[in-house]
Design an enzyme around this catalytic site. Sequence first.
Site, PDB file in Angstrom:
ATOM      1  N   SER A 184      29.322 -86.312  29.583  1.00 23.78           N
ATOM      2  CA  SER A 184      30.648 -86.841  30.525  1.00 23.78           C
ATOM      3  C   SER A 184      30.280 -88.393  30.562  1.00 23.78           C
ATOM      4  O   SER A 184      30.646 -89.103  29.442  1.00 23.78           O
ATOM      5  CB  SER A 184      30.383 -86.002  31.779  1.00 23.78           C
ATOM      6  OG  SER A 184      31.352 -86.267  32.626  1.00 23.78           O
ATOM      7  N   ASP A 208      31.459 -83.733  25.689  1.00 27.39           N
ATOM      8  CA  ASP A 208      32.664 -83.717  26.480  1.00 27.39           C
ATOM      9  C   ASP A 208      32.637 -85.054  27.253  1.00 27.39           C
ATOM     10  O   ASP A 208      32.384 -85.114  28.326  1.00 27.39           O
ATOM     11  CB  ASP A 208      32.570 -82.575  27.231  1.00 27.39           C
ATOM     12  CG  ASP A 208      34.194 -82.082  27.625  1.00 27.39           C
ATOM     13  OD1 ASP A 208      34.676 -82.439  26.755  1.00 27.39           O
ATOM     14  OD2 ASP A 208      34.232 -81.662  28.715  1.00 27.39           O
ATOM     15  N   HIS A 289      33.053 -77.981  31.365  1.00 27.71           N
ATOM     16  CA  HIS A 289      32.711 -79.199  30.904  1.00 27.71           C
ATOM     17  C   HIS A 289      31.431 -79.035  30.222  1.00 27.71           C
ATOM     18  O   HIS A 289      30.977 -79.633  29.333  1.00 27.71           O
ATOM     19  CB  HIS A 289      32.997 -79.882  32.253  1.00 27.71           C
ATOM     20  CG  HIS A 289      32.750 -81.642  31.919  1.00 27.71           C
ATOM     21  ND1 HIS A 289      33.171 -82.086  30.834  1.00 27.71           N
ATOM     22  CD2 HIS A 289      32.344 -82.448  32.834  1.00 27.71           C
ATOM     23  CE1 HIS A 289      32.820 -83.381  30.984  1.00 27.71           C
ATOM     24  NE2 HIS A 289      32.363 -83.724  32.242  1.00 27.71           N
TER      25      HIS A 289
END
EC number: 3.1.1.3
Length: 369
Positions: A184, A208, A289
């Site tokens: 992330s 991601d 996610h």
Amino acid sequence: VSGKCPLRIWGSRAGPWEECHGVSLAHSNLKLLGSSNPAASASQVAGTTGMSLDAPTLSKSSEVRFSLRTAKDPEHEGCYLTLGHSQPLEDCGFNMTAKTFFIIHGWTMSGMLENWLYKLVSALQTRERDANVVVVDWLPLAHQLYTDAVNNTRVVGHSIARMLDWLQEKDDFSLGNVHLIGYSLGAHVAGYAGNFVKGTVGRITGLDPAGPMFEGVDIHKRLSPDDADFVDVLHTYTRSFGLSIGIQRPVGHIDIYPNGGDFQPGCGFNDVLGSIAYGTITEVVKCEHERAVHLFVDSLVNQDKPSFAFQCTDSNRFKKGICLSCRKNRCNSIGYNAKKMLKKRNSKMYLKTRAGMPFKGNLKSLKSP
């Protein structure tokens, strides 16, 4: 990620469920992200990450800790490495000639390291027994409103670069053996580190990478192929209510979009309205996610069941079975087993997976052209 309001995902101070359920989902992305100035544009706020590293900013670097994980118990804190202090390297058995992994977490609401990190530590230690596995703990700077955490990514990247520059002064340490793994926001932290370090990092894996405030910015303010010798990226959550939690655009040498990069099997996103009504939307978001991390872990522990991705112009063509060819380097392993491919940059690749480990999917179910 916790709580029942989708706004809470991004640390918004917006209030009751009624606001979550209706009006606020239509508000600007930045209000959803909890910006203290909802009227500001993403580019304006993201632009602040280009600040010079003045004294107050550098003082934040003391909030970044480096933990060398040495015990078989992945939750054990291990040894803390300090810039300029060589003794902990010797005491903790840092192997200068081995591979060195830096695991970089992302934005956090809990203020604690999450379970996925321990699973990744364990998988790396099992697969590469002689390697150094270092956890980059920037929790005090990540446990903020999302916009503030974004503005701290540059500082954290600079701290990692300084650590790597110091390690390079040691005999036998090679930057080419360094693999930064960022989840992330952590993916963009890795990008900054690769940009600031003296020399070229061997590899960066973006799990991601975060989308909000990074989607349309300059390559020097996000992860890009220029940040390491090889940059590979897994995109697993690239669409949601007009706000893409993961970055949609390709940002590596190869960018892999499992299941099209949006709806991941087993995450229950087929019933979006039902998820909102029953207050389970945050669990769905976390599942989508975080799937990038678990796909990477899968590639480490299930070597006998490798997953392959295929180069294709878009997800729809892949689903029609048009792109299932490995000719001219048009396929690649995913996760840890991905290989650098000559002259590939921002190469979009797709694959189908199962709902759980091992994730290797059945390509026979794809439509034939």
